[in-house]
Scaffold this motif. Structure first.
Motif, short mmCIF file in Angstrom:
data_model
loop_
_atom_site.label_atom_id
_atom_site.label_comp_id
_atom_site.label_asym_id
_atom_site.label_seq_id
_atom_site.Cartn_x
_atom_site.Cartn_y
_atom_site.Cartn_z
N GLU A 379 0.82 -1.21 0.00
CA GLU A 379 0.00 0.00 0.00
C GLU A 379 0.85 1.26 0.00
OE1 GLU A 379 -3.42 -0.08 2.66
OE2 GLU A 379 -3.15 -2.25 2.88
N ALA A 380 2.17 1.10 -0.10
CA ALA A 380 3.06 2.26 -0.12
C ALA A 380 2.88 3.04 -1.42
CB ALA A 380 4.51 1.81 0.02
N PRO A 381 2.89 4.36 -1.37
CA PRO A 381 2.74 5.16 -2.59
C PRO A 381 3.79 4.83 -3.65
CG PRO A 381 2.43 6.54 -0.65
CD PRO A 381 2.91 5.20 -0.15
N ALA A 382 5.01 4.51 -3.23
CA ALA A 382 6.06 4.21 -4.20
C ALA A 382 5.74 2.96 -5.02
CB ALA A 382 7.41 4.04 -3.49
N PHE A 383 5.11 1.97 -4.39
CA PHE A 383 4.73 0.76 -5.13
C PHE A 383 3.62 1.07 -6.13
CE2 PHE A 383 2.14 -3.11 -5.56
CZ PHE A 383 3.10 -3.98 -6.04
N ARG A 384 2.64 1.84 -5.70
CA ARG A 384 1.57 2.24 -6.62
C ARG A 384 2.14 3.00 -7.79
NH1 ARG A 384 -0.87 6.90 -7.57
NH2 ARG A 384 -3.08 7.01 -8.20
N ASP A 385 3.06 3.93 -7.52
CA ASP A 385 3.66 4.71 -8.60
C ASP A 385 4.41 3.82 -9.57
OD1 ASP A 385 2.63 6.97 -7.40
OD2 ASP A 385 4.54 7.61 -6.52
N ASN A 386 5.08 2.79 -9.06
CA ASN A 386 5.82 1.88 -9.93
C ASN A 386 4.87 1.08 -10.82
OD1 ASN A 386 7.21 -1.20 -10.05
ND2 ASN A 386 8.50 0.52 -10.67
N LEU A 387 3.73 0.65 -10.26
CA LEU A 387 2.74 -0.04 -11.08
C LEU A 387 2.22 0.86 -12.18
CD1 LEU A 387 0.53 -1.99 -8.52
CD2 LEU A 387 2.05 -2.98 -10.23
N PHE A 388 1.95 2.10 -11.86
CA PHE A 388 1.47 3.05 -12.87
C PHE A 388 2.54 3.24 -13.95
CE2 PHE A 388 -2.37 5.59 -11.30
CZ PHE A 388 -2.86 4.51 -10.59
N GLN A 389 3.79 3.34 -13.53
CA GLN A 389 4.88 3.49 -14.50
C GLN A 389 4.95 2.28 -15.42
OE1 GLN A 389 9.00 3.59 -12.87
NE2 GLN A 389 9.32 1.99 -14.42
N GLN A 390 4.87 1.06 -14.84
CA GLN A 390 4.98 -0.14 -15.66
C GLN A 390 3.77 -0.30 -16.59
OE1 GLN A 390 6.86 -3.73 -14.30
NE2 GLN A 390 7.18 -2.89 -12.25
N LEU A 391 2.60 0.16 -16.16
CA LEU A 391 1.44 0.11 -17.04
C LEU A 391 1.60 1.09 -18.20
CD1 LEU A 391 -1.33 -0.95 -17.79
CD2 LEU A 391 -2.33 0.63 -16.12
N ARG A 392 2.07 2.30 -17.90
CA ARG A 392 2.30 3.27 -18.98
C ARG A 392 3.33 2.73 -19.97
NH1 ARG A 392 1.93 7.22 -14.64
NH2 ARG A 392 0.04 8.48 -14.94
N GLU A 393 4.39 2.12 -19.46
CA GLU A 393 5.39 1.55 -20.35
C GLU A 393 4.79 0.44 -21.23
OE1 GLU A 393 9.38 2.21 -17.56
OE2 GLU A 393 8.20 0.37 -17.38
N LEU A 394 4.03 -0.44 -20.62
CA LEU A 394 3.41 -1.53 -21.38
C LEU A 394 2.53 -0.98 -22.50
CD1 LEU A 394 2.80 -4.64 -21.58
CD2 LEU A 394 0.84 -4.19 -20.09
N VAL A 395 1.71 0.01 -22.18
CA VAL A 395 0.78 0.55 -23.17
C VAL A 395 1.52 1.34 -24.24
CG1 VAL A 395 -1.19 2.07 -23.54
CG2 VAL A 395 -1.14 0.56 -21.54
N ARG A 396 2.37 2.25 -23.84
CA ARG A 396 3.00 3.12 -24.84
C ARG A 396 3.98 2.37 -25.73
NH1 ARG A 396 3.49 9.09 -21.93
NH2 ARG A 396 1.50 8.91 -20.78
N GLN A 397 4.57 1.31 -25.24
CA GLN A 397 5.50 0.54 -26.06
C GLN A 397 4.78 -0.43 -26.99
OE1 GLN A 397 8.70 -1.19 -23.65
NE2 GLN A 397 8.73 0.66 -22.40
N ASN A 398 3.49 -0.73 -26.72
CA ASN A 398 2.83 -1.80 -27.47
C ASN A 398 1.46 -1.46 -28.05
OD1 ASN A 398 4.79 -4.09 -26.99
ND2 ASN A 398 4.36 -3.47 -24.87
#
Length: 673
Positions: A379-398
């Motif tokens: 539930e740490a904000p840093a983990f949530r931010d990392n998930l958002f980053q990885q989702l943006r990477e997945l979408v924008r790269q593919n």
């Protein structure tokens, strides 16, 4: 200290200064050492191992079962560079580095990336110097509290597990620093058999000190390479700033991408010109299609029901290499899966190598691809931010891949409180914000089927293993019917179902094995899938279903079946040498070409007596001979032809089967007294 080979040094030194974008593969040699060190610049790497990329430092211990090294490791190499040409930029591109990477050039930090499976880039123009340059990369595959995944039933292979490149382009260029994406985005605003209306958005950047005037030229070519559309517009690029340009393309009588039946691809090039000189360029595949899901009719491609079935595909890993493999292994895997007859794949549980998406476009495979929110969350904000980053990477790269239809926002998180419900809802909304045209899903397992966490996404997906971990084979169909009746407006599908099997372990007929035990007879997996195939084929409302797994994969925490460290639910062995009987069963259901396969070919030697013989077929009937003696012709029912009581005498015995189309198969058994 590491020295480049003469050939590679010459190649780097002679890297041409040209207007268009240049790429140089940095595959080796590199120096490598597991363990941590104090600084990037003051290391003595003279005793380090020499390696070539892709490379994993868990290639041995990550496949052996039990504990394996998870922690820091270092990679270093020297680059010989000529003096930089004026108006040029240099970037380092990593296709993946597990799980976190920090990069230094000549002792100066270029950047850090958290997340082990997506492409990332750093601008290193101001860090390079003429002559010798030292590149150092610290990777860490330990459990990092801010980096997903925090859990999962798979080995986290550490290292530079995918290629690394040096990219050089003009100061004024198509964006390279947008979450690893290509800088070109295509949206289909309208699509009919008569016309396609496309909106192309190109992100541009001018890193120069002066404004730049360029011409943006978009060219669409058909599958034969003929130009079918071309449009240009002037762009004014402010100094040291980003700029976005939008272009509308209208294509008459588009040839649609129709999945495996007709995977037609156009090619779109985006070029940035100064006068008549191309200063930068990007080339993308473009498949024109629309995807949707109907709660009653299932998956729709271009408005028509499309049978979406396949396997969970983990990674093209190989024994002795882990996931540090290349395009050849991806190509081999996809050849095997096309032989199986899949129409789609679920790419688990993280972003896959770029080659997978490229080949899926070309083969017509529909993809569900997901981020590594798996098993556990923080539930740490840093983990949530990392998930958002990885989702943006997945979408924008593919998002430019026609094959990609579904964004997965997680898998089997073992909690069912408001925190996970809210997190899944946020991830769904971010995916729709990034890409409104595609669908979202979450693979649910461990709370009631209608729990709010299972219903946050467009599609509901479930991982069910009745007949393996609990319940009976026959539970899957009634379960689907009850859930469909309870949630008639919600599209539902199966994300996972499967059973373990070893080709070295034979028992005919089999007793039900214990999932965590060391005895996983191949025959039980076949019975499991025979039952599931009958029931799933009768329920077209399922938007898709995906066998767990296509290939056995490395999972250090497992100690079951014939070897520790392997999840053996694959239809094909980890080394890709053996297709299990269940593979041939599904091939009979899915493949359009004739299939005829005698089961239990590895169940030898075996005792004399009366035995049931079965064959998998997509024909209507089949005939059996034993040592040339006819045993009768029987109908094929649910893709299975069965001879229930075949007498077998001691000695070498040949069984041969033939169907009405002329297809044949044969096996030999050693029958013992």
């Amino acid at each position: 200290m590491q020295q480049l080979s003469l050939a590679l040094a010459v190649m780097l030194t002679a890297m041409p200064v040209m207007a268009q974008r240049q790429q140089l593969l940095l595959d080796g040699p590199w120096r490598f050492q597991a363990g941590d060190a104090k600084t990037a610049a003051e290391l003595d790497d003279s005793t380090w191992a020499r390696v070539v990329l892709p490379h994993s430092f868990n290639a041995v211990d990550g496949e052996a079962g039990g504990a394996y090294y998870r922690g820091a490791a270092w990679y270093r190499r020297v680059l010989q560079r000529p003096a930089a040409a004026a108006g040029r930029r240099q970037f380092l591109e990593f296709d993946a580095a597990t799980m976190a990477a920090e990069v230094w050039v000549n002792g100066q930090r270029a950047g850090r990336h958290d997340g082990g499976y997506a492409r990332f880039r750093f601008d290193i123009t101001n860090l390079l110097r003429p002559g010798r340059n030292l590149l150092a990369v610290r990777v860490d595959n330990g459990t990092l509290p801010q980096v997903a995944p925090l859990g999962g039933d798979f080995t986290v292979f550490g290292g530079l597990v995918r290629p690394v490149r040096l990219i050089e382009t003009d100061d004024a260029h198509i964006e390279l620093l947008d979450h690893g994406g290509p800088g070109v985005q295509v949206d289909t605003e309208a699509l009919t058999s008569a016309a396609a209306q496309l909106k192309v958005r190109v992100q541009l950047r001018n890193d120069g000190a002066l404004p730049a005037r360029r011409l943006l030229r978009l060219t669409l070519r058909d599958a034969a390479g003929r130009t079918v559309l071309q449009q240009s517009q002037a762009v004014e690029l402010p100094a040291s700033a980003a700029h976005a340009a939008s272009v509308q393309l209208n294509l008459a009588k588009p040839h649609l991408w129709q999945g495996v039946f007709d995977p037609y691809l156009y090619r779109l090039s985006a070029e940035l010109l100064q006068g008549t000189s191309v200063r930068d360029n990007v080339l993308l595949p473009l498949g024109l299609r629309q995807v949707a899901v109907d709660p009653q009719r299932g998956f729709l491609l271009n408005g028509k029901p499309y049978p979406l079935h396949g396997v969970n595909y983990f990674h093209p890993g190989r024994p002795g290499h882990g996931v540090a493999v290349g395009d050849a292994e991806v190509d081999e895997d996809l050849r095997i899966l096309m032989e199986l007859g899949v129409t789609g794949l679920r790419l688990v549980h993280y972003q896959h190598p770029p080659r997978v998406y490229e080949r899926a476009d070309e083969l017509g495979l529909v993809l569900w691809t997901e981020i590594p929110l798996n098993a556990a969350m923080s539930e740490a904000p840093a983990f949530r931010d990392n998930l958002f980053q990885q989702l943006r990477e997945l979408v924008r790269q593919n998002r430019h891949h026609a094959s990609v239809a579904v964004w997965g926002v997680g898998n089997e998180v073992y909690r069912s409180d408001d925190a996970i419900r809210d997190l899944l809802g946020e991830l769904h909304r971010l995916a729709k914000q990034e890409d409104p045209a595609r669908l979202t899903t979450y693979a649910h397992c461990c709370a009631p089927d209608d729990h709010p966490m299972a219903l946050q996404t467009d599609l509901a997906s479930y991982n069910r293993y009745w007949g393996w971990y609990d319940g009976e084979f026959t539970d899957i169909g009634p379960w689907a019917d009850r859930l469909h009746a309870k949630l008639p407006a919600k599209p539902i599908g199966l994300g996972e179902y499967g059973a373990g099997a070893s080709v070295l372990q034979q028992e005919d007929p089999p007793k039900r094995p214990q999932p965590g035990a060391r005895w996983h007879p191949e025959q039980y997996q076949a019975l499991f899938h025979e039952a599931y195939a009958r029931q799933l084929s009768a329920r077209p409302f399922l938007w898709g279903h995906f066998v767990w797994l296509g290939f056995d994969h490395a999972s250090a925490g497992r100690n079951e079946g014939d070897a520790p460290g392997i999840n053996d639910k694959g239809l094909v062995t980890y080394d890709r040498h053996f297709r299990k009987d269940a593979f041939l069963l599904w091939q009979a259901w899915w493949q359009r070409e004739p299939v005829l396969h005698l089961a239990n070919r590895r169940a030898s030697p075996r005792p004399a007596g009366t035995v049931a013989v079965k064959a998998y077929s997509n024909g209507r009937q089949a005939s059996l001979e034993v040592n040339g003696k006819p045993m009768g012709t029987v109908p094929v029912v649910d893709r299975i032809a069965t001879w229930p009581a075949v007498p077998l005498a001691p000695g070498r015995t040949t069984l041969r089967v033939r169907d009405e189309r002329g297809a044949t198969d044969s096996i030999e058994w050693d029958i013992q007294p």
